[in-house]
Design a protein around this motif. Structure first.
Motif, PDB file in Angstrom:
ATOM      1  N   MET A   1     -10.474 -17.610 -30.888  1.00  0.00           N
ATOM      2  CA  MET A   1      -9.118 -17.441 -30.366  1.00  0.00           C
ATOM      3  C   MET A   1      -8.265 -16.611 -31.321  1.00  0.00           C
ATOM      4  N   LYS A   2      -8.802 -16.315 -32.498  1.00  0.00           N
ATOM      5  CA  LYS A   2      -8.050 -15.554 -33.480  1.00  0.00           C
ATOM      6  C   LYS A   2      -7.651 -14.178 -32.954  1.00  0.00           C
ATOM      7  N   GLU A   3      -8.511 -13.581 -32.131  1.00  0.00           N
ATOM      8  CA  GLU A   3      -8.192 -12.258 -31.583  1.00  0.00           C
ATOM      9  C   GLU A   3      -6.973 -12.295 -30.660  1.00  0.00           C
ATOM     10  N   MET A   4      -6.542 -13.480 -30.282  1.00  0.00           N
ATOM     11  CA  MET A   4      -5.403 -13.617 -29.384  1.00  0.00           C
ATOM     12  C   MET A   4      -4.089 -13.844 -30.140  1.00  0.00           C
ATOM     13  N   GLU A   5      -4.114 -13.754 -31.464  1.00  0.00           N
ATOM     14  CA  GLU A   5      -2.910 -13.959 -32.269  1.00  0.00           C
ATOM     15  C   GLU A   5      -1.797 -12.976 -31.903  1.00  0.00           C
ATOM     16  N   LYS A   6      -2.174 -11.749 -31.564  1.00  0.00           N
ATOM     17  CA  LYS A   6      -1.167 -10.756 -31.181  1.00  0.00           C
ATOM     18  C   LYS A   6      -0.419 -11.207 -29.924  1.00  0.00           C
ATOM     19  N   ILE A   7      -1.155 -11.816 -29.001  1.00  0.00           N
ATOM     20  CA  ILE A   7      -0.515 -12.313 -27.775  1.00  0.00           C
ATOM     21  C   ILE A   7       0.489 -13.405 -28.127  1.00  0.00           C
ATOM     22  N   LYS A   8       0.127 -14.256 -29.060  1.00  0.00           N
ATOM     23  CA  LYS A   8       1.045 -15.312 -29.490  1.00  0.00           C
ATOM     24  C   LYS A   8       2.339 -14.700 -30.020  1.00  0.00           C
ATOM     25  N   GLU A  50      -0.613  -4.206 -23.934  1.00  0.00           N
ATOM     26  CA  GLU A  50      -1.362  -2.950 -23.855  1.00  0.00           C
ATOM     27  C   GLU A  50      -1.274  -2.183 -25.175  1.00  0.00           C
ATOM     28  N   GLU A  51      -0.076  -2.073 -25.707  1.00  0.00           N
ATOM     29  CA  GLU A  51       0.119  -1.331 -26.954  1.00  0.00           C
ATOM     30  C   GLU A  51      -0.548  -2.027 -28.142  1.00  0.00           C
ATOM     31  N   ALA A  52      -0.434  -3.339 -28.216  1.00  0.00           N
ATOM     32  CA  ALA A  52      -0.992  -4.089 -29.347  1.00  0.00           C
ATOM     33  C   ALA A  52      -2.517  -4.020 -29.402  1.00  0.00           C
ATOM     34  N   TYR A  53      -3.162  -4.004 -28.236  1.00  0.00           N
ATOM     35  CA  TYR A  53      -4.618  -4.024 -28.187  1.00  0.00           C
ATOM     36  C   TYR A  53      -5.227  -2.662 -27.838  1.00  0.00           C
ATOM     37  N   PHE A  67      -2.304 -12.112 -13.778  1.00  0.00           N
ATOM     38  CA  PHE A  67      -1.595 -11.892 -15.046  1.00  0.00           C
ATOM     39  C   PHE A  67      -0.425 -12.862 -15.166  1.00  0.00           C
ATOM     40  N   ASN A  68      -0.588 -14.088 -14.689  1.00  0.00           N
ATOM     41  CA  ASN A  68       0.555 -15.001 -14.637  1.00  0.00           C
ATOM     42  C   ASN A  68       0.389 -16.282 -15.443  1.00  0.00           C
ATOM     43  N   THR A  69      -0.656 -16.411 -16.218  1.00  0.00           N
ATOM     44  CA  THR A  69      -0.766 -17.531 -17.161  1.00  0.00           C
ATOM     45  C   THR A  69      -1.328 -16.985 -18.463  1.00  0.00           C
ATOM     46  N   LEU A  70      -1.072 -17.674 -19.543  1.00  0.00           N
ATOM     47  CA  LEU A  70      -1.633 -17.231 -20.822  1.00  0.00           C
ATOM     48  C   LEU A  70      -3.154 -17.280 -20.791  1.00  0.00           C
ATOM     49  N   SER A  71      -3.725 -18.296 -20.159  1.00  0.00           N
ATOM     50  CA  SER A  71      -5.191 -18.379 -20.053  1.00  0.00           C
ATOM     51  C   SER A  71      -5.766 -17.165 -19.348  1.00  0.00           C
ATOM     52  N   ASN A  72      -5.162 -16.788 -18.238  1.00  0.00           N
ATOM     53  CA  ASN A  72      -5.642 -15.613 -17.505  1.00  0.00           C
ATOM     54  C   ASN A  72      -5.486 -14.342 -18.330  1.00  0.00           C
ATOM     55  N   ILE A  73      -4.367 -14.224 -19.025  1.00  0.00           N
ATOM     56  CA  ILE A  73      -4.145 -13.039 -19.853  1.00  0.00           C
ATOM     57  C   ILE A  73      -5.182 -12.980 -20.967  1.00  0.00           C
ATOM     58  N   PHE A  74      -5.468 -14.119 -21.608  1.00  0.00           N
ATOM     59  CA  PHE A  74      -6.511 -14.150 -22.644  1.00  0.00           C
ATOM     60  C   PHE A  74      -7.827 -13.635 -22.071  1.00  0.00           C
ATOM     61  N   ASN A  75      -8.191 -14.124 -20.881  1.00  0.00           N
ATOM     62  CA  ASN A  75      -9.471 -13.724 -20.261  1.00  0.00           C
ATOM     63  C   ASN A  75      -9.511 -12.231 -19.943  1.00  0.00           C
ATOM     64  N   ILE A  76      -8.418 -11.701 -19.425  1.00  0.00           N
ATOM     65  CA  ILE A  76      -8.364 -10.273 -19.104  1.00  0.00           C
ATOM     66  C   ILE A  76      -8.499  -9.443 -20.380  1.00  0.00           C
ATOM     67  N   VAL A  77      -7.733  -9.808 -21.405  1.00  0.00           N
ATOM     68  CA  VAL A  77      -7.789  -9.050 -22.675  1.00  0.00           C
ATOM     69  C   VAL A  77      -9.179  -9.132 -23.282  1.00  0.00           C
ATOM     70  N   ARG A  78      -9.776 -10.318 -23.315  1.00  0.00           N
ATOM     71  CA  ARG A  78     -11.137 -10.461 -23.859  1.00  0.00           C
ATOM     72  C   ARG A  78     -12.109  -9.559 -23.124  1.00  0.00           C
ATOM     73  N   SER A  79     -12.013  -9.514 -21.800  1.00  0.00           N
ATOM     74  CA  SER A  79     -12.948  -8.689 -21.020  1.00  0.00           C
ATOM     75  C   SER A  79     -12.770  -7.214 -21.334  1.00  0.00           C
ATOM     76  N   LYS A  80     -11.572  -6.792 -21.636  1.00  0.00           N
ATOM     77  CA  LYS A  80     -11.321  -5.390 -21.950  1.00  0.00           C
ATOM     78  C   LYS A  80     -11.751  -5.039 -23.379  1.00  0.00           C
ATOM     79  N   LEU A  81     -11.759  -6.022 -24.267  1.00  0.00           N
ATOM     80  CA  LEU A  81     -12.156  -5.775 -25.649  1.00  0.00           C
ATOM     81  C   LEU A  81     -13.663  -5.805 -25.845  1.00  0.00           C
TER      82      LEU A  81
END
Length: 82
Positions: A1-8, A50-53, A67-81
């Motif tokens: 979950m460390k990769e999600m620190e920027k989202i936090k 978008e800019e951060a990642y 794109f309406n919950t933090l869980s969903n956003i985490f999943n979308i960002v992970r899939s793109k990374l």
């Protein structure tokens, strides 16, 4: 979950409510009563992530409340990374 620190950081910057960044609320709708994000907040959130990642969200990523919950956003960002 460390990769999600920027989202936090982005979430707290936009919401101004660090107490809401807990697993208890990760599945709460960002535009719902608890998180209370406005449409403007959602746009800022999307652009800042978008800019951060260095990623771009597609229409599919934001359709149908994906794109309406933090869980969903985490999943979308992970899939793109990956």
């Amino acid at each position: 979950m460390k990769e999600m620190e920027k989202i936090k950081e982005i979430f707290i910057k936009i919401s101004g409510k660090p107490e809401l960044y807990t697993e208890e609320y990760f599945d709460s709708p960002l535009t719902g009563e608890i998180m209370n994000f406005s449409m403007q907040d959602m746009i800022y959130l999307l652009i800042e992530i978008e800019e951060a990642y260095g990623i771009n969200f597609s229409k599919n990523d934001v359709e149908a409340y994906r794109f309406n919950t933090l869980s969903n956003i985490f999943n979308i960002v992970r899939s793109k990374l990956n």
